[in-house]
Design an enzyme around this catalytic site. Sequence first.
Site, PDB file in Angstrom:
ATOM      1  N   THR A   1     -17.173  -2.844   3.093  1.00  0.00           N
ATOM      2  CA  THR A   1     -17.632  -1.870   4.093  1.00  0.00           C
ATOM      3  C   THR A   1     -16.386  -1.363   4.834  1.00  0.00           C
ATOM      4  OG1 THR A   1     -18.171  -3.836   5.395  1.00  0.00           O
ATOM      5  CG2 THR A   1     -20.019  -2.635   4.478  1.00  0.00           C
TER       6      THR A   1
ATOM      7  N   CYS B   1     -10.835  -6.985   7.634  1.00  0.00           N
ATOM      8  CA  CYS B   1     -11.840  -7.372   8.650  1.00  0.00           C
ATOM      9  C   CYS B   1     -11.385  -7.015  10.066  1.00  0.00           C
ATOM     10  CB  CYS B   1     -12.135  -8.866   8.559  1.00  0.00           C
ATOM     11  SG  CYS B   1     -13.020  -9.310   7.067  1.00  0.00           S
TER      12      CYS B   1
HETATM   13  N1  LIG Z   1     -13.083 -11.302   2.225  1.00  0.00           N
HETATM   14  C1  LIG Z   1     -13.134 -11.670   3.501  1.00  0.00           C
HETATM   15  O1  LIG Z   1     -12.229 -12.320   4.030  1.00  0.00           O
HETATM   16  C2  LIG Z   1     -14.349 -11.332   4.346  1.00  0.00           C
HETATM   17  C3  LIG Z   1     -14.636 -12.121   5.469  1.00  0.00           C
HETATM   18  C4  LIG Z   1     -15.760 -11.836   6.216  1.00  0.00           C
HETATM   19  C5  LIG Z   1     -16.542 -10.736   5.889  1.00  0.00           C
HETATM   20  N2  LIG Z   1     -16.221  -9.971   4.805  1.00  0.00           N
HETATM   21  C6  LIG Z   1     -17.077  -8.839   4.505  1.00  0.00           C
HETATM   22  O2  LIG Z   1     -17.684  -9.040   3.238  1.00  0.00           O
HETATM   23  C7  LIG Z   1     -17.847  -7.781   2.571  1.00  0.00           C
HETATM   24  C8  LIG Z   1     -17.172  -7.823   1.225  1.00  0.00           C
HETATM   25  O3  LIG Z   1     -15.780  -8.060   1.402  1.00  0.00           O
HETATM   26  P1  LIG Z   1     -14.860  -8.589   0.227  1.00  0.00           P
HETATM   27  O4  LIG Z   1     -13.541  -8.866   0.798  1.00  0.00           O
HETATM   28  O5  LIG Z   1     -15.561  -9.652  -0.555  1.00  0.00           O
HETATM   29  O6  LIG Z   1     -14.790  -7.283  -0.654  1.00  0.00           O
HETATM   30  P2  LIG Z   1     -14.000  -6.988  -1.993  1.00  0.00           P
HETATM   31  O7  LIG Z   1     -13.111  -5.849  -1.740  1.00  0.00           O
HETATM   32  O8  LIG Z   1     -13.455  -8.238  -2.581  1.00  0.00           O
HETATM   33  O9  LIG Z   1     -15.153  -6.383  -2.912  1.00  0.00           O
HETATM   34  C9  LIG Z   1     -16.195  -7.122  -3.435  1.00  0.00           C
HETATM   35  C10 LIG Z   1     -16.593  -6.534  -4.743  1.00  0.00           C
HETATM   36  O10 LIG Z   1     -17.550  -5.496  -4.563  1.00  0.00           O
HETATM   37  C11 LIG Z   1     -17.458  -4.654  -5.683  1.00  0.00           C
HETATM   38  N3  LIG Z   1     -18.220  -3.437  -5.458  1.00  0.00           N
HETATM   39  C12 LIG Z   1     -17.891  -2.361  -4.714  1.00  0.00           C
HETATM   40  N4  LIG Z   1     -18.903  -1.472  -4.702  1.00  0.00           N
HETATM   41  C13 LIG Z   1     -19.878  -1.988  -5.465  1.00  0.00           C
HETATM   42  C14 LIG Z   1     -21.170  -1.542  -5.832  1.00  0.00           C
HETATM   43  N5  LIG Z   1     -21.658  -0.380  -5.375  1.00  0.00           N
HETATM   44  N6  LIG Z   1     -21.894  -2.324  -6.641  1.00  0.00           N
HETATM   45  C15 LIG Z   1     -21.420  -3.509  -7.072  1.00  0.00           C
HETATM   46  N7  LIG Z   1     -20.218  -3.989  -6.755  1.00  0.00           N
HETATM   47  C16 LIG Z   1     -19.463  -3.238  -5.951  1.00  0.00           C
HETATM   48  C17 LIG Z   1     -15.976  -4.481  -5.835  1.00  0.00           C
HETATM   49  O11 LIG Z   1     -15.639  -4.055  -7.146  1.00  0.00           O
HETATM   50  C18 LIG Z   1     -15.464  -5.896  -5.543  1.00  0.00           C
HETATM   51  O12 LIG Z   1     -15.247  -6.636  -6.733  1.00  0.00           O
HETATM   52  C19 LIG Z   1     -17.256  -6.728   3.516  1.00  0.00           C
HETATM   53  O13 LIG Z   1     -18.268  -6.174   4.299  1.00  0.00           O
HETATM   54  C20 LIG Z   1     -16.319  -7.541   4.385  1.00  0.00           C
HETATM   55  O14 LIG Z   1     -16.119  -6.936   5.644  1.00  0.00           O
HETATM   56  C21 LIG Z   1     -15.158 -10.268   4.017  1.00  0.00           C
END
Ligand SMILES: NC(=O)c1ccc[n+]([C@@H]2O[C@H](COP(=O)([O-])OP(=O)(O)OC[C@H]3O[C@@H](n4cnc5c(N)ncnc54)[C@H](O)[C@@H]3O)[C@@H](O)[C@H]2O)c1
Length: 391
Positions: free
Chosen positions: A68, A243
């Site tokens: 996001t 984040c």
């Molecule tokens: N990684 C962190 O440290 C963390 C911590 C807390 C919260 N978050 C939140 O978790 C969420 C995901 O973050 P993340 O770091 O895991 O993301 P990321 O960038 O690792 O992406 C996760 C996956 O989603 C896939 N993706 C994108 N659009 C898609 C779609 N339409 N359909 C299917 N797959 C799709 C991407 O290819 C990627 O592999 C975000 O909202 C982030 O703010 C992340």
Amino acid sequence: MAAVDRGWTVIGVDNFEAKVAQINSGKSPVEDISDTELQEALKNGAYKASIDFSEVSRASVITICVPTPLDEKREPDLSLLQSAAREIAPFISNETLVVSESTSYPGTLRDIIIPTVDSLKPKDTINVYFASAPERVNPGDPVWNQKNTPRLVGAINEESKNKALAFYESICDAAVSVSSPEVAEAAKLLENTFRLVNIALINEFTQLCSANSINVHEVIDAASSKPYGYMPFRPGVGVGGHCIPVDPLYLTWWARQSGQRAMFVESADVINHGMPKYVAQRTLMLVDSMVPNPRVLILGVAYKPGVGDVRETPVSDLYHHLKDLGAIVAWHDPYVKTWEDTEPVGLDWNCDIAILATNQPGMDAEQLIAKGVQILDCTNSLRNKTGVISL
Ligand SMILES: NC(=O)c1ccc[n+]([C@@H]2O[C@H](COP(=O)([O-])OP(=O)(O)OC[C@H]3O[C@@H](n4cnc5c(N)ncnc54)[C@H](O)[C@@H]3O)[C@@H](O)[C@H]2O)c1
């Protein structure tokens, strides 16, 4: 993997084909998951990745955890979340729980995900349960992980709440029930905004201390001797990752939707964004003014130690400010292979000054100290060493 560990069969559906292929070949794209752990789960059939959204029809629980980010106006970009909701909807089976784990502003589950799913789900899918359980993960953290970090759960009704609590209680040590998805969504924004504003406060404070020749870390240590009402934060090049610099802008945007302003948060964002320029200027002031184009070595470019993630790293701004000010800049980071379309250099690169921007494990800054290289330490990890100046 937390769900796999507790006996669930998990399918990771992702639209990024190369990542799916990488995972299925047993190479983990996530630092905190080892290849061995992934390979074990793949081998015993507990986990697989797929680009095929029809796999969703086999799920009793669906967690949406897509990025996001911000758009070019630095406002919430929910396009990936919306497309994920659209893609899963036609395959949702009856009695399935859908959970949003992505960080977003309050109302995202109720106003965006639920209407999308309801309008596109199969006709014979009558009951779908919905909850919000924002992801809480701190990459590279040796102590806190998915299992031992309590998980907030806010659902739209009693049945959804019971299903979501049962799921998260099965994979986490503790699930914390809140009265609505909006409370869970708002709590996630509060948690990360709390970090942003406290980091901004100390980043501003460090500039005041520096101008008055006071070591900010000594001041922080002194204040930390108070056993209540104070929590130490350390200054640095800025805030990075996807984040802390991003989520608070979901909060400022959300405030504007109801005609309000989150001015405190907006100021914090401005202060943190000013840090790379401040660090660049401070660095060049430490170099002999007769050197026309100082050679600056940046140590550590990832947004935090122990990871190779350079998304939103404030070191990018630092790099460009230094170049704009006429410096010749190179970088070294054992976790990052390429960055800013450039390759890293060795620690033996000839420089006038080094900046310790991110204290990567295994990066031997002592080597530079031994050679008599001056270092501006933005990480508070080289205290009281000869030639080291603290931010
Ligand atoms: N990684 C962190 O440290 C963390 C911590 C807390 C919260 N978050 C939140 O978790 C969420 C995901 O973050 P993340 O770091 O895991 O993301 P990321 O960038 O690792 O992406 C996760 C996956 O989603 C896939 N993706 C994108 N659009 C898609 C779609 N339409 N359909 C299917 N797959 C799709 C991407 O290819 C990627 O592999 C975000 O909202 C982030 O703010 C992340």
